[in-house]
Design a protein around this motif. Sequence first.
Motif, short mmCIF file in Angstrom:
data_model
loop_
_atom_site.label_atom_id
_atom_site.label_comp_id
_atom_site.label_asym_id
_atom_site.label_seq_id
_atom_site.Cartn_x
_atom_site.Cartn_y
_atom_site.Cartn_z
N ASP A 1 0.81 -1.22 0.00
CA ASP A 1 0.00 0.00 0.00
C ASP A 1 0.84 1.27 0.00
O ASP A 1 0.65 2.17 -0.81
CB ASP A 1 -0.94 0.01 1.22
CG ASP A 1 -2.14 -0.90 1.02
OD1 ASP A 1 -2.38 -1.31 -0.13
OD2 ASP A 1 -2.83 -1.20 2.01
N THR A 2 1.78 1.36 0.93
CA THR A 2 2.52 2.60 1.13
C THR A 2 3.94 2.58 0.58
O THR A 2 4.56 3.63 0.44
CB THR A 2 2.58 2.92 2.64
OG1 THR A 2 3.33 1.88 3.30
CG2 THR A 2 1.19 2.99 3.23
N GLY A 3 4.46 1.38 0.28
CA GLY A 3 5.83 1.27 -0.17
C GLY A 3 6.83 1.30 0.98
O GLY A 3 8.04 1.29 0.74
N GLU A 4 6.36 1.36 2.19
CA GLU A 4 7.23 1.40 3.38
C GLU A 4 7.96 0.08 3.53
O GLU A 4 7.38 -1.00 3.34
CB GLU A 4 6.39 1.69 4.62
CG GLU A 4 7.17 1.66 5.93
CD GLU A 4 6.26 1.77 7.15
OE1 GLU A 4 6.79 1.78 8.27
OE2 GLU A 4 5.03 1.82 6.97
N MET A 5 9.25 0.13 3.89
CA MET A 5 10.03 -1.07 4.14
C MET A 5 9.88 -1.45 5.61
O MET A 5 10.13 -0.65 6.51
CB MET A 5 11.50 -0.84 3.81
CG MET A 5 11.76 -0.49 2.35
SD MET A 5 11.13 -1.75 1.20
CE MET A 5 12.20 -3.12 1.59
N ILE A 6 9.44 -2.69 5.84
CA ILE A 6 9.12 -3.15 7.19
C ILE A 6 10.07 -4.28 7.58
O ILE A 6 10.32 -5.19 6.78
CB ILE A 6 7.66 -3.64 7.27
CG1 ILE A 6 6.72 -2.56 6.72
CG2 ILE A 6 7.28 -4.00 8.69
CD1 ILE A 6 5.31 -3.06 6.48
N TYR A 7 10.60 -4.18 8.77
CA TYR A 7 11.50 -5.21 9.29
C TYR A 7 10.72 -6.52 9.44
O TYR A 7 9.67 -6.57 10.09
CB TYR A 7 12.06 -4.76 10.64
CG TYR A 7 13.16 -5.61 11.20
CD1 TYR A 7 14.22 -6.05 10.42
CD2 TYR A 7 13.17 -5.96 12.55
CE1 TYR A 7 15.24 -6.81 10.93
CE2 TYR A 7 14.19 -6.73 13.09
CZ TYR A 7 15.22 -7.16 12.27
OH TYR A 7 16.23 -7.93 12.80
N ARG A 8 11.23 -7.57 8.82
CA ARG A 8 10.48 -8.83 8.73
C ARG A 8 10.05 -9.39 10.10
O ARG A 8 8.90 -9.79 10.26
CB ARG A 8 11.31 -9.87 7.97
CG ARG A 8 10.57 -11.18 7.71
CD ARG A 8 11.48 -12.20 7.05
NE ARG A 8 10.78 -13.44 6.80
CZ ARG A 8 10.14 -13.72 5.67
NH1 ARG A 8 10.13 -12.85 4.69
NH2 ARG A 8 9.53 -14.88 5.53
N PRO A 9 10.94 -9.45 11.11
CA PRO A 9 10.48 -9.96 12.42
C PRO A 9 9.33 -9.14 13.01
O PRO A 9 8.44 -9.70 13.66
CB PRO A 9 11.74 -9.85 13.28
CG PRO A 9 12.87 -9.96 12.32
CD PRO A 9 12.40 -9.24 11.10
N ASP A 10 9.33 -7.81 12.78
CA ASP A 10 8.22 -6.99 13.26
C ASP A 10 6.93 -7.33 12.53
O ASP A 10 5.85 -7.37 13.13
CB ASP A 10 8.54 -5.50 13.07
CG ASP A 10 9.67 -5.03 13.97
OD1 ASP A 10 9.97 -5.74 14.95
OD2 ASP A 10 10.27 -3.97 13.68
N LEU A 11 7.05 -7.60 11.23
CA LEU A 11 5.87 -7.95 10.43
C LEU A 11 5.31 -9.30 10.85
O LEU A 11 4.09 -9.49 10.93
CB LEU A 11 6.24 -7.96 8.95
CG LEU A 11 5.09 -8.05 7.94
CD1 LEU A 11 4.11 -6.91 8.13
CD2 LEU A 11 5.65 -8.05 6.52
N GLU A 12 6.19 -10.24 11.15
CA GLU A 12 5.74 -11.56 11.62
C GLU A 12 5.04 -11.44 12.97
O GLU A 12 4.04 -12.11 13.22
CB GLU A 12 6.93 -12.51 11.70
CG GLU A 12 7.51 -12.89 10.35
CD GLU A 12 8.75 -13.76 10.48
OE1 GLU A 12 9.28 -13.87 11.61
OE2 GLU A 12 9.19 -14.34 9.47
N ALA A 13 5.57 -10.59 13.84
CA ALA A 13 4.95 -10.39 15.15
C ALA A 13 3.57 -9.76 15.02
O ALA A 13 2.70 -9.97 15.87
CB ALA A 13 5.85 -9.53 16.03
#
Length: 308
Positions: free
Chosen positions: A51-63
């Motif tokens: 949606d936003t193109g923001e890069m998200i740290y994978r462990p945070d996304l999994e949490a």
Amino acid sequence: MAMADQRNDKPGRPTPAPKERTGWLSRIAPGVRNAFSKRETPENLWVKCPDTGEMIYRPDLEAALWVTPSGHHMRIGAAARLRYTFDDGKFERIASPVVADDPLKFPDVKSYPDRLKAARKASGEQDALAIGYGNIQGQPVLVAVQDFAFMGGSLSMAVGEAFIKAAQEAVKREVPFVIFTAAGGARMQEGTLSLMQMARTTLALNEVKAAGLPYLVVLTDPTTGGVMASYAMLGDVHLAEPNALIGFAGRRVIEQTIRETLPAGFQRAEFLMERGMVDKVVTRAELPGVLGSILKTLMMGRAQLPAA
């Protein structure tokens, strides 16, 4: 000519070995370079929000259960879906029946068995539908999950057999049946055999309903085609994840057919809920609680039926 032959017959000089390139640090402290060797960084450590193109740290996304800060619900596999749904992530996996891989010997640029092999290696599943048995908010339940990553979650003979197996297990164990749908339609490599599963799964659902057991559908992104035209629309209650694409044909096909521009948000979960096709749009984190509440209420009513 003789002189030329003689000149060519002379043994050449040995080629000197290439010198190893060393920097000033290696000359001063030879062991330092090896002590600070380059570490490999995983390629998928950061995930881009669609949606936003923001890069998200994978462990945070999994949490966050693969829900981005903007609220976008990313697609997840069957194993993760089962863990997120059952209490404490504990459940019993139920094996799906084994069917023929290529019944029609479908001709293609890449053979159908090779496509199946690649999908199985990537997903870790036998086919697009996985089955688990466990508790949701303390309520025993049979859950089936379609994985869109497995050939688009397409409806196949294997998916049909797995669905029938899940329905039979629900009746056998006298527990509700919940399915998470995600499909792009019927699997073209199986032709009419794939389309036949629409009728077969409907008949299996008749057994579930004849036993007085609840059947709940959770529509995830995307649920389309033959799945939408069969068991995805036969639930007692229809839930959906936010902004999930739900429909039979694609938006462009419909617009070209009726020669009209469709409204904004057409075929999205919120749009369909406003028009009564979906009962409730529920975020991924809230789904276990909502499912547990509905299932307990419906099973409570079933327990009171004999006494009525």
